[in-house]
Structure formats: C-alpha cells, structure tokens
Design a protein around this motif. Structure first.
Motif, PDB file in Angstrom:
ATOM      1  N   GLY A 159       0.807  -1.203   0.000  1.00 46.97           N
ATOM      2  CA  GLY A 159       0.000   0.000   0.000  1.00 46.97           C
ATOM      3  C   GLY A 159       0.843   1.256   0.000  1.00 46.97           C
ATOM      4  N   TYR A 190       0.350   4.220  -2.713  1.00 48.54           N
ATOM      5  CA  TYR A 190       0.015   5.606  -2.395  1.00 48.54           C
ATOM      6  C   TYR A 190       1.139   6.559  -2.782  1.00 48.54           C
ATOM      7  N   ILE A 249      -6.046   5.997  -6.277  1.00 44.70           N
ATOM      8  CA  ILE A 249      -6.203   5.975  -4.811  1.00 44.70           C
ATOM      9  C   ILE A 249      -7.393   5.117  -4.424  1.00 44.70           C
ATOM     10  N   VAL A 250      -8.476   5.171  -5.215  1.00 48.23           N
ATOM     11  CA  VAL A 250      -9.654   4.366  -4.855  1.00 48.23           C
ATOM     12  C   VAL A 250      -9.393   2.890  -5.125  1.00 48.23           C
ATOM     13  N   GLU A 253      -6.539   1.334  -5.277  1.00 44.14           N
ATOM     14  CA  GLU A 253      -5.552   0.785  -4.341  1.00 44.14           C
ATOM     15  C   GLU A 253      -6.229   0.396  -3.028  1.00 44.14           C
ATOM     16  N   THR A 254      -7.143   1.267  -2.554  1.00 44.88           N
ATOM     17  CA  THR A 254      -7.830   0.964  -1.305  1.00 44.88           C
ATOM     18  C   THR A 254      -8.657  -0.317  -1.429  1.00 44.88           C
ATOM     19  N   ILE A 255      -9.403  -0.442  -2.540  1.00 48.19           N
ATOM     20  CA  ILE A 255     -10.267  -1.620  -2.684  1.00 48.19           C
ATOM     21  C   ILE A 255      -9.419  -2.883  -2.830  1.00 48.19           C
ATOM     22  N   LEU A 310      -6.484  -3.382  -1.531  1.00 50.11           N
ATOM     23  CA  LEU A 310      -5.961  -3.741  -0.212  1.00 50.11           C
ATOM     24  C   LEU A 310      -7.021  -4.416   0.638  1.00 50.11           C
ATOM     25  N   ILE A 311      -8.271  -3.914   0.559  1.00 50.04           N
ATOM     26  CA  ILE A 311      -9.349  -4.540   1.343  1.00 50.04           C
ATOM     27  C   ILE A 311      -9.499  -6.002   0.939  1.00 50.04           C
ATOM     28  N   GLY A 346     -16.862   1.375  -3.319  1.00 53.22           N
ATOM     29  CA  GLY A 346     -16.314   1.533  -1.977  1.00 53.22           C
ATOM     30  C   GLY A 346     -17.402   1.808  -0.947  1.00 53.22           C
TER      31      GLY A 346
END
Lengths: 182, 112, 145
Positions: A33, A37, A56-57, A59-61, A63-64, C46
């Motif tokens: 991550g 970022y 950014i979006v 990458e977050t999903i 990682l989840i 999300g």
C-alpha cells in the motif's frame, strides 16, 4: 520536479523491497500500500488528477480484498522448513551470481536502447498529442480532455477495457463457485 | 533521464519478487509492482515542464497542456490490472483450500 | 459475515450517504472536472463495501446482493454496446461516433453522448468491483460452515 519524483521513487523502491522480504503477510500488504500511495503522489505532481483519483480508490479496494484473503487463510509467509537446506557448493553460488549479473547487464543495455531516443524528461514533443490537444474541446465538447480522448477519440479502447472487466468478473465467479472433488 | 532508470529499477524489483518468492501472495504483490512501474513510466513520458493538467476551465488561460493520451490509457490500465489481481487472488484462495498452504513448492509436490 | 460494534455501524450509516453523493457527483461531472466513470464507479463500489463490512450480512442476503450486482453489471455493459451500435443508424454511420449535439463547452449538459457513456461505465465498474468483493465474502462464509 525531477528531484522530488526521484526521492519518492527511491522510497517506493525501499518499500517494495521490504514488502518482498517481510515475514508477515499483513506487513507485506501494508508496504504494498505504501508503494501504491506513493504512486498517487507522483501522479498528482505530474499533473494527472484523473489517474490519481482512480489509483487511490482502486488501491484501497485492492488492499481490502487482499487483507480479507490473507485473514481468511494464513499470515505466515512459509511454514518453517524442516532442515532441508543441505550444503550448496561454492561453484553453484558463483554461477548464479554471474547469471544475475549478466541478465541485469543485458536488461540495462536494452532499456538504455529503449529510452535513448526519447526526449529528455519534461520536454515532450509528439505530433499526436498536438492533434489531440488543438481544438479537441470544440470537436468533442468535453472540457476534460482526458474524458474526450477516453470516450470519443479512443472509444474502442474503453469498450475493450469494459469487456475485460466483465470477463474477469465472470472468471472470479467461476473459479470461486467450483465444487471440488472431496 | 535518471527518473526513467529508477522506474526501471522498480520494475526489476517486481521481477525479482516474481522469480524468487515462493509464496503465492508475494508473487501477486511483485506483479502489482511491475504494473505500478509501467503506469509511472507512461505518465512520465507525457509530462511537460510547466504544463497544466489537461482540463479546460474559465480561470486557466494557458495553452500548454500535459499530453492527455497516456493518461487516458493508464486510466483504463489501472482498472484492468485490478481485475487481473482479483482473478489471481481467487485462484490463490482456491489453491489454499485444496492444499492448505501458499507455498508453491508444496503445491507442485502434492499432485493429483 | 459478522458486523462491527454499534459505533462503527452508526457512523458508517451516516457517512455512506455522503460517499454515495460524492461518487454520483464525480460520475456526472466527469466531462467538466477530474474524475469520470472509472473513478466514480470505484467510489460507489467503496460505499457499498463499507456498508457490508460495517453492518455484516447473512449468507442468503449476500447471495441476493451478488445476483443483483452481477445482473446490473451485465446490463450496463450491454447498454454501453447498444449505445455504441446505435451510431450506425445516425449521422455519418460510423461505430462510436458522437451523434448527439455538442452544446457549449463547460455546461453540465454538453459534450453529446460522453456523459451518458460516463454514467454507464460508472455503473459497470462499480457493480464489477462490488461483485468481486461479494464473491470472496460468500466463499469465506461457505468455507466457515
């Protein structure tokens, strides 16, 4: 500009090396991550806000999803090896080091061949980009030129991307729905 | 020029991870590093010193814009890379269910 | 899938509406400001993922949601293809042509068919990412059983 991006890139490389060597899979994912970022900051500095928002979006999903996979299985990288490491001969070690050196030399040489004809950083001249920029707003009617390229000049690409996404989702559903033999 | 070189080193780090790690999750992480370096390289090629982001508005009067073509291509490539990563993760989850480990050597050994 | 504590539930219920509105704003203003279908769709996905993670859900409800999102995704890509094929019957008879009137640059309703493509792609990307997440969650639930 070049210095700032170089510094961020060095941090990204350090994070990448740590991510590949961490014992715990969760800390490896967190370092992954960090690299993602850092990429977002680079995109913002390089005047690409559209790409930065998407990265950014996504990458977050990602990682989840990855953390949910790791938490459902195991956190340890490799179960302890039961003393399988025998004696490795000195010739084998020297041979593999020489192999790595040769491969790295060849790859750096080919990469230099690839970038030597590019313009220096920050001085970009392509005929194609001028054609996309001049009068693009009047032709497509879109104030965001990236969206204009995405849906008007290069509509086929976007359509292919949507198809690939659809195929990937079908693949995930198929792989996870399979009933294995007991 | 050395930004391009650092980008290539990031690619090599990802390649090293794919070739030497034995954990499936680590291999997926290495693949994503390779993808990151390619995205950054494409965006770096399109950058113009002092250029504005390619969005017209009433306050911006400049005519010097960053090249929008690599940005549009990378925009689609990021989503594709994420879908491919999810596909790989699904396969890794199935492998864990079948063999009880992420170690690819043991997955090779317990055939059938 | 188990939910989290009552504080997380309340805060997520309050915040999800804001995230959802932000995603819709990003999609519909995709031809004027940074963003567009891809970014907005990912933000919508999300918001849904946040709701499922915070509130928890039964296995049957998860399966229902997965069916719905999978259907939405298929319909969205079908609509994209139909919108692109419709061009063959208008104007210059070329695939992927911008056949609606352009309007003035900078207005919300302008750029011909680009905003419609943006909305369709946004729905497609959001539904695809949510389906991938739900598939993994359902697999986890079934494995625990």
């Amino acid at each position: 500009m070049e210095t700032i991006i170089s510094v961020i890139l060095i941090f990204m490389i350090l994070g990448a090396i740590y991510a590949l060597h961490a014992r715990d899979l969760l800390s490896a994912l967190i370092s992954c991550g960090l690299v993602g970022y850092g990429l977002v900051i680079c995109f913002l500095l390089l005047r690409a806000p559209d790409v930065a928002i998407v990265q950014i979006v996504i990458e977050t999903i990602t990682l989840i999803i990855m953390v949910s996979v790791v938490l459902a299985s195991t956190r340890h990288e490799i179960e302890a090896d039961a003393g399988q490491t025998g004696k490795t001969s000195i010739y084998k070690i020297w041979g593999s080091m020489a192999m790595v050196m040769i491969i790295m030399l060849v790859m750096f040489f080919t990469f230099r061949l690839a970038i030597i004809h590019l313009d220096p950083f920050g001085d970009h001249t392509l005929r194609m980009s001028r054609a996309y920029l001049e009068g693009a707003a009047e032709r497509t009617g879109s104030a965001n030129l990236v969206t204009g390229v995405l849906f008007d000049f290069r509509g086929y690409d976007t359509f292919g991307e949507a198809t690939i996404l659809f195929t990937a989702v079908i693949g995930v559903l198929t792989v996870l729905r399979l009933r294995g033999k007991k | 020029m050395n930004v391009y070189l650092l980008c290539f080193i990031l690619f090599l780090v990802g390649l090293y991870g794919v070739l030497t790690r034995r954990n499936v999750i680590k291999i997926i992480i290495g693949l994503s590093f390779m993808e990151f370096s390619i995205f950054l390289f494409l965006i770096l090629i399109g950058y113009i010193e002092g250029g504005a982001a390619p969005i017209l508005s009433k306050t911006v009067v400049t005519t010097r814009f960053v090249d929008p073509l690599p940005q549009a291509m990378v925009l689609t490539a990021i989503v594709i890379a994420m879908a491919a990563n999810a596909m790989l993760l699904a396969i890794a989850v199935r492998l864990y269910k079948r063999y009880g480990t992420f170690d690819i050597r043991k997955i090779n050994e317990l055939k059938g | 899938m188990q939910g989290m504590s009552i504080i997380v539930k309340k805060v997520s219920q309050l915040i999800t509406a804001l995230i959802f509105m932000y995603g819709i704003y990003i999609i519909t203003h995709g031809h004027l400001t940074p963003g567009g279908g891809f970014a907005g769709g990912a933000i919508l996905a999300g918001a849904f993922i946040l709701l499922v993670l915070a509130n928890g859900s039964e296995l049957l409800k998860l399966k229902q949601k997965e069916e719905g999102s999978s259907l939405t995704e298929s319909l969205a890509i079908l609509a994209f293809l139909l919108l692109a094929t419709l061009t063959l019957f208008f104007g210059t008879y070329v695939f992927f042509n911008n056949y609606l009137p352009g309007g003035t640059v900078g207005n919300l309703i302008s750029a011909g068919i680009i905003p419609i493509y943006n909305i369709v792609i946004g729905i497609e990307v959001g539904a695809a990412l949510f389906t991938i997440f739900l598939a993994l969650a359902i697999y986890k639930e079934e494995m625990i059983k």
